[in-house]
Design a protein around this motif. Structure first.
Motif, PDB file in Angstrom:
ATOM      1  N   ALA A 156      13.497 -13.459  10.881  1.00 46.24           N
ATOM      2  CA  ALA A 156      14.222 -14.249  11.871  1.00 46.24           C
ATOM      3  C   ALA A 156      14.745 -13.300  12.873  1.00 46.24           C
ATOM      4  O   ALA A 156      14.936 -13.766  13.953  1.00 46.24           O
ATOM      5  CB  ALA A 156      15.327 -15.030  11.265  1.00 46.24           C
ATOM      6  N   ASP A 157      15.065 -11.871  12.393  1.00 44.66           N
ATOM      7  CA  ASP A 157      15.407 -11.048  13.511  1.00 44.66           C
ATOM      8  C   ASP A 157      14.240 -10.238  14.331  1.00 44.66           C
ATOM      9  O   ASP A 157      14.510  -9.400  14.801  1.00 44.66           O
ATOM     10  CB  ASP A 157      16.237  -9.784  12.609  1.00 44.66           C
ATOM     11  CG  ASP A 157      15.594  -9.112  11.756  1.00 44.66           C
ATOM     12  OD1 ASP A 157      14.075  -9.189  11.430  1.00 44.66           O
ATOM     13  OD2 ASP A 157      16.030  -8.361  10.992  1.00 44.66           O
ATOM     14  N   GLY A 158      13.018 -10.685  14.018  1.00 38.81           N
ATOM     15  CA  GLY A 158      12.032 -10.383  14.914  1.00 38.81           C
ATOM     16  C   GLY A 158      11.155  -9.126  14.161  1.00 38.81           C
ATOM     17  O   GLY A 158      10.176  -8.640  14.892  1.00 38.81           O
ATOM     18  N   ARG A 159      11.605  -8.549  13.119  1.00 37.76           N
ATOM     19  CA  ARG A 159      10.924  -7.588  12.545  1.00 37.76           C
ATOM     20  C   ARG A 159       9.678  -8.099  11.366  1.00 37.76           C
ATOM     21  O   ARG A 159       9.661  -9.161  11.058  1.00 37.76           O
ATOM     22  CB  ARG A 159      11.724  -6.888  11.243  1.00 37.76           C
ATOM     23  CG  ARG A 159      12.613  -5.974  12.066  1.00 37.76           C
ATOM     24  CD  ARG A 159      13.810  -5.155  11.093  1.00 37.76           C
ATOM     25  NE  ARG A 159      14.596  -6.009  10.465  1.00 37.76           N
ATOM     26  CZ  ARG A 159      15.030  -5.718   9.216  1.00 37.76           C
ATOM     27  NH1 ARG A 159      14.918  -4.430   8.808  1.00 37.76           N
ATOM     28  NH2 ARG A 159      15.850  -6.708   8.577  1.00 37.76           N
ATOM     29  N   TRP A 160       8.402  -7.409  11.600  1.00 35.94           N
ATOM     30  CA  TRP A 160       7.374  -7.805  11.077  1.00 35.94           C
ATOM     31  C   TRP A 160       7.084  -7.146   9.589  1.00 35.94           C
ATOM     32  O   TRP A 160       7.308  -5.859   9.720  1.00 35.94           O
ATOM     33  CB  TRP A 160       6.003  -7.374  11.919  1.00 35.94           C
ATOM     34  CG  TRP A 160       5.876  -8.217  13.167  1.00 35.94           C
ATOM     35  CD1 TRP A 160       7.003  -8.708  14.157  1.00 35.94           C
ATOM     36  CD2 TRP A 160       4.863  -8.989  13.441  1.00 35.94           C
ATOM     37  NE1 TRP A 160       6.533  -9.162  15.163  1.00 35.94           N
ATOM     38  CE2 TRP A 160       5.123  -9.738  14.743  1.00 35.94           C
ATOM     39  CE3 TRP A 160       3.651  -9.364  12.968  1.00 35.94           C
ATOM     40  CZ2 TRP A 160       4.403 -10.490  15.481  1.00 35.94           C
ATOM     41  CZ3 TRP A 160       2.754  -9.845  13.493  1.00 35.94           C
ATOM     42  CH2 TRP A 160       3.170 -10.597  14.858  1.00 35.94           C
ATOM     43  N   PRO A 203       5.329   0.097  16.680  1.00 33.78           N
ATOM     44  CA  PRO A 203       5.400  -1.082  17.687  1.00 33.78           C
ATOM     45  C   PRO A 203       4.147  -1.279  18.193  1.00 33.78           C
ATOM     46  O   PRO A 203       3.681  -2.391  18.244  1.00 33.78           O
ATOM     47  CB  PRO A 203       6.330  -0.240  18.959  1.00 33.78           C
ATOM     48  CG  PRO A 203       7.086   0.701  17.968  1.00 33.78           C
ATOM     49  CD  PRO A 203       6.272   1.154  16.985  1.00 33.78           C
ATOM     50  N   ALA A 204       3.213  -0.321  18.173  1.00 32.81           N
ATOM     51  CA  ALA A 204       1.944  -0.625  18.663  1.00 32.81           C
ATOM     52  C   ALA A 204       1.110  -1.605  17.950  1.00 32.81           C
ATOM     53  O   ALA A 204       0.345  -2.505  18.139  1.00 32.81           O
ATOM     54  CB  ALA A 204       1.012   0.673  19.102  1.00 32.81           C
ATOM     55  N   MET A 205       1.319  -1.454  16.623  1.00 30.26           N
ATOM     56  CA  MET A 205       0.668  -2.389  15.499  1.00 30.26           C
ATOM     57  C   MET A 205       1.213  -4.088  15.934  1.00 30.26           C
ATOM     58  O   MET A 205       0.664  -4.985  15.763  1.00 30.26           O
ATOM     59  CB  MET A 205       0.860  -2.033  14.096  1.00 30.26           C
ATOM     60  CG  MET A 205       0.231  -0.667  14.036  1.00 30.26           C
ATOM     61  SD  MET A 205      -1.631  -0.978  13.927  1.00 30.26           S
ATOM     62  CE  MET A 205      -1.652  -2.327  12.456  1.00 30.26           C
ATOM     63  N   VAL A 206       2.605  -3.870  16.029  1.00 30.40           N
ATOM     64  CA  VAL A 206       3.227  -5.133  16.361  1.00 30.40           C
ATOM     65  C   VAL A 206       2.932  -5.869  17.468  1.00 30.40           C
ATOM     66  O   VAL A 206       2.351  -7.025  17.542  1.00 30.40           O
ATOM     67  CB  VAL A 206       4.833  -5.015  16.327  1.00 30.40           C
ATOM     68  CG1 VAL A 206       5.481  -6.329  16.563  1.00 30.40           C
ATOM     69  CG2 VAL A 206       5.203  -4.547  15.038  1.00 30.40           C
ATOM     70  N   ARG A 207       2.685  -5.008  18.428  1.00 31.34           N
ATOM     71  CA  ARG A 207       2.071  -5.626  19.774  1.00 31.34           C
ATOM     72  C   ARG A 207       0.742  -6.066  19.879  1.00 31.34           C
ATOM     73  O   ARG A 207       0.169  -7.231  20.137  1.00 31.34           O
ATOM     74  CB  ARG A 207       2.176  -4.630  21.002  1.00 31.34           C
ATOM     75  CG  ARG A 207       3.697  -4.449  21.616  1.00 31.34           C
ATOM     76  CD  ARG A 207       3.645  -3.673  22.733  1.00 31.34           C
ATOM     77  NE  ARG A 207       3.027  -2.144  22.501  1.00 31.34           N
ATOM     78  CZ  ARG A 207       4.236  -1.376  22.071  1.00 31.34           C
ATOM     79  NH1 ARG A 207       5.378  -1.453  22.042  1.00 31.34           N
ATOM     80  NH2 ARG A 207       3.549  -0.063  21.801  1.00 31.34           N
ATOM     81  N   ALA A 208      -0.167  -5.294  18.818  1.00 35.25           N
ATOM     82  CA  ALA A 208      -1.474  -5.711  18.677  1.00 35.25           C
ATOM     83  C   ALA A 208      -1.606  -6.961  17.800  1.00 35.25           C
ATOM     84  O   ALA A 208      -2.188  -8.014  18.337  1.00 35.25           O
ATOM     85  CB  ALA A 208      -2.303  -4.783  17.984  1.00 35.25           C
ATOM     86  N   LEU A 219      10.715  -9.563  25.911  1.00 35.07           N
ATOM     87  CA  LEU A 219      10.436  -9.899  24.333  1.00 35.07           C
ATOM     88  C   LEU A 219      10.495  -8.852  23.713  1.00 35.07           C
ATOM     89  O   LEU A 219      10.346  -7.630  24.419  1.00 35.07           O
ATOM     90  CB  LEU A 219       9.263 -10.742  24.394  1.00 35.07           C
ATOM     91  CG  LEU A 219       9.122 -11.983  24.953  1.00 35.07           C
ATOM     92  CD1 LEU A 219       7.744 -12.715  24.529  1.00 35.07           C
ATOM     93  CD2 LEU A 219      10.188 -12.957  24.764  1.00 35.07           C
ATOM     94  N   ASN A 220      10.859  -8.662  22.468  1.00 31.46           N
ATOM     95  CA  ASN A 220      10.699  -7.478  21.347  1.00 31.46           C
ATOM     96  C   ASN A 220       9.532  -6.707  21.351  1.00 31.46           C
ATOM     97  O   ASN A 220       9.459  -5.598  20.976  1.00 31.46           O
ATOM     98  CB  ASN A 220      11.254  -7.926  19.852  1.00 31.46           C
ATOM     99  CG  ASN A 220      10.255  -8.898  19.544  1.00 31.46           C
ATOM    100  OD1 ASN A 220       9.838 -10.102  19.888  1.00 31.46           O
ATOM    101  ND2 ASN A 220      10.330  -8.802  18.097  1.00 31.46           N
ATOM    102  N   THR A 221       8.546  -7.550  22.017  1.00 29.41           N
ATOM    103  CA  THR A 221       7.101  -6.775  22.037  1.00 29.41           C
ATOM    104  C   THR A 221       6.772  -6.139  23.554  1.00 29.41           C
ATOM    105  O   THR A 221       5.930  -5.985  23.659  1.00 29.41           O
ATOM    106  CB  THR A 221       6.156  -7.830  21.614  1.00 29.41           C
ATOM    107  OG1 THR A 221       6.120  -8.856  22.660  1.00 29.41           O
ATOM    108  CG2 THR A 221       6.252  -8.099  20.330  1.00 29.41           C
ATOM    109  N   ASP A 222       7.912  -5.895  24.190  1.00 26.91           N
ATOM    110  CA  ASP A 222       7.930  -5.623  25.634  1.00 26.91           C
ATOM    111  C   ASP A 222       7.072  -6.391  26.604  1.00 26.91           C
ATOM    112  O   ASP A 222       6.848  -6.233  27.709  1.00 26.91           O
ATOM    113  CB  ASP A 222       7.047  -4.225  25.697  1.00 26.91           C
ATOM    114  CG  ASP A 222       8.356  -3.100  25.308  1.00 26.91           C
ATOM    115  OD1 ASP A 222       9.282  -3.218  25.406  1.00 26.91           O
ATOM    116  OD2 ASP A 222       7.758  -2.089  25.031  1.00 26.91           O
TER     117      ASP A 222
END
Length: 181
Positions: free
Chosen positions: A46-50, A60-65, A112-115
């Motif tokens: 719920a806090d946006g962490r994967w 962060p690059a993995m989350v964005r991908a 967004l949290n993913t930029d």
């Protein structure tokens, strides 16, 4: 290729933001219809962490991908989609978090949290859910996914709406209520 995060929202004009949004090239997941299905063993908290198999994805690059491959169907199931398979992903609340915003004239832009940058409007509506005393605000992102506004972004938006008797905001010619119906 190195990742260059977008600049801060504050100094950007709406035209600059629109150019950055248009320049972002995302995979055409809406065009893919793979037959193979499975479970990604991933979860978006719920806090946006994967998380994957219980461990937090810290790159962060993995989350964005992974985020670029997300869709959400009409039943609310989120999927990671590739040309060859689609994998379920557990999402506790929303796939993204809106962590900053900017108002310029008749437009509201969100980071967004993913930029990623999103401009509220017909393709990206703002929706209020919950009850009038404790609403939750969301903005549509893409392919059925949405972002929940974090506390500070919610406060920024509420500050704009406080001037309107009906607690609404306007963006790209549309009016959005910040209180659930």
């Amino acid at each position: 290729m190195p990742y260059d995060p977008p600049p801060d929202l504050a100094p950007l004009s709406l035209a600059d933001i629109a150019d950055l949004v248009a320049a972002r090239r995302l995979p055409p997941v809406a065009e893919w219809s793979p037959e193979a299905e499975g479970d990604s063993e991933m979860r978006i908290a719920a806090d946006g962490r994967w998380y994957h198999q219980g461990g937090e994805i810290r790159r962060p690059a993995m989350v964005r991908a992974f985020a670029s491959l997300l869709t959400c169907d009409a039943e609310g199931q989120h999927w990671l989609v590739t040309p060859t398979q689609r994998l379920t992903i557990e999402v506790e609340d929303a796939a993204f978090m809106a962590i900053d915003m900017k108002q310029e004239k008749d437009a509201l832009a969100f980071r967004l949290n993913t930029d990623e940058l999103v401009i509220a409007g017909p393709d990206h509506p703002i929706v209020a859910e919950g009850d009038p005393d404790t609403p939750a605000l969301y903005i549509g992102v893409r392919n059925g996914t949405r972002a929940r506004l974090d506390r500070s972004t919610y406060a920024q938006l509420a500050e704009i709406a406080i001037d309107n008797v009906d607690l609404t905001v306007q963006s790209m010619g549309l009016r959005f209520a910040l209180v659930p119906a």
